[in-house]
Design a protein around this motif. Structure first.
Motif, mmCIF file in Angstrom:
data_model
loop_
_atom_site.group_PDB
_atom_site.id
_atom_site.type_symbol
_atom_site.label_atom_id
_atom_site.label_comp_id
_atom_site.label_asym_id
_atom_site.label_seq_id
_atom_site.Cartn_x
_atom_site.Cartn_y
_atom_site.Cartn_z
ATOM 1 N N GLY B 96 -79.949 -48.865 -61.306
ATOM 2 C CA GLY B 96 -79.879 -47.468 -61.473
ATOM 3 C C GLY B 96 -79.016 -46.763 -60.310
ATOM 4 O O GLY B 96 -78.411 -47.311 -59.783
ATOM 5 N N GLY B 97 -78.710 -45.486 -60.683
ATOM 6 C CA GLY B 97 -78.066 -44.737 -59.880
ATOM 7 C C GLY B 97 -76.468 -45.175 -60.064
ATOM 8 O O GLY B 97 -76.027 -45.290 -61.143
ATOM 9 N N THR B 98 -75.746 -45.642 -58.869
ATOM 10 C CA THR B 98 -74.111 -45.960 -58.912
ATOM 11 C C THR B 98 -74.059 -47.554 -58.950
ATOM 12 O O THR B 98 -73.111 -48.036 -58.518
ATOM 13 C CB THR B 98 -73.700 -45.312 -57.833
ATOM 14 O OG1 THR B 98 -74.245 -45.507 -56.687
ATOM 15 C CG2 THR B 98 -73.623 -43.680 -58.071
ATOM 16 N N SER B 99 -75.093 -48.161 -59.216
ATOM 17 C CA SER B 99 -75.096 -49.543 -59.007
ATOM 18 C C SER B 99 -74.187 -50.135 -60.303
ATOM 19 O O SER B 99 -74.301 -49.521 -61.215
ATOM 20 C CB SER B 99 -76.410 -50.345 -59.102
ATOM 21 O OG SER B 99 -77.059 -49.992 -60.383
ATOM 22 N N PRO B 100 -73.480 -51.014 -60.143
ATOM 23 C CA PRO B 100 -72.661 -51.837 -61.300
ATOM 24 C C PRO B 100 -73.740 -52.290 -62.466
ATOM 25 O O PRO B 100 -74.878 -52.579 -62.130
ATOM 26 C CB PRO B 100 -71.797 -52.820 -60.697
ATOM 27 C CG PRO B 100 -72.651 -53.237 -59.249
ATOM 28 C CD PRO B 100 -73.305 -51.998 -58.770
ATOM 29 N N LEU B 101 -73.229 -52.421 -63.538
ATOM 30 C CA LEU B 101 -73.861 -52.906 -64.543
ATOM 31 C C LEU B 101 -73.708 -54.562 -64.818
ATOM 32 O O LEU B 101 -72.538 -54.842 -64.665
ATOM 33 C CB LEU B 101 -73.773 -52.400 -65.776
ATOM 34 C CG LEU B 101 -73.895 -50.834 -65.872
ATOM 35 C CD1 LEU B 101 -73.698 -50.167 -67.362
ATOM 36 C CD2 LEU B 101 -75.303 -50.251 -65.204
#
Lengths: 115, 112
Positions: B96-101
């Motif tokens: 979630g948020g700005t974490s990489p996928l």
């Protein structure tokens, strides 16, 4: 105009060359920048993750972000045939913006490193 | 990625039929995404979900539907209303948020 532009190539280099892959973007809200590598018929795998402007190095890979020019790069040193793949840039905005929590991708650059 | 399972790997359907693509994850991540990949166009976001029982449309949601009844699962239905369904479909997860996928290995759908 696409939010993220990436030269699709294809790019063909000899083994051992330095490779430069680039993306430009138009959305100034993008703050988080990623590079993914995708082999044929596979899902993309994360290579580099950077925040805002500057350089980040990981082994043979260096990611560079220039927010003032809205330009990001991935450099591969001593390229190997196993680096042959499609390279995708991706970016995301900060909390509160419409680009928060989801990635916008470039078109991908096809790279071939020949022995 | 071993923690994200997309099935089947290849899927063939006749035009006019709905088809459901499976995405399961055992990473305990909250956020799940569906992207479509076409040659020369990169990845385009179809739907995403930041939490169970909630999801949002992406850039190309028309002709698709999703559900998020369980944290581990985010199935995508390609309906007969989707004009060009033949593509490579990728499921991704993140914290979630700005974490990489992180991505699964995709399902290649061919509709004839």
């Amino acid at each position: 105009q696409k939010e993220v532009e990436q030269d699709p190539g294809p790019l063909s280099v000899p083994e051992g060359a330095i490779v430069s892959l680039n993306c430009t973007y138009s959305n100034s809200a993008f703050q988080y920048f990623m590079w993914y590598r995708q082999y044929s018929r596979k899902g993309p795998e994360l290579l580099m993750y950077t925040y805002s402007s500057g350089n980040k190095e990981d082994g043979r890979f260096t990611a560079q972000v220039d927010k003032s020019s809205k330009y990001i790069s991935l450099f591969i040193r001593d390229s190997q045939p196993s680096d042959s793949a499609t390279y995708l840039c991706a970016m995301m905005g900060s909390a509160g913006g419409t680009s928060y929590g989801k990635l916008t991708f470039g078109q991908g650059t096809i790279l071939t490193v020949h022995p | 990625d071993g923690g994200i399972t997309q099935s089947p790997k290849y899927l063939f359907r006749k035009e006019g039929q709905n088809v459901t693509l499976s995405c399961e994850q055992n990473l305990n991540h909250d956020a799940m995404y569906w992207y479509r990949q076409d040659p020369g166009q990169g990845l385009r976001l179809i739907y995403y979900s930041q939490i169970v029982n909630d999801f949002q449309k992406g850039d190309i949601a028309e002709g698709y539907s999703v559900s998020r009844e369980k944290k581990e699962s985010f199935p995508l239905t390609v309906t007969s209303a989707q004009k060009n369904p033949t593509a490579f479909y990728l499921c991704a997860v993140g914290t979630g948020g700005t974490s990489p996928l992180h991505f699964g290995n995709g399902t290649r759908l061919t509709v004839t």
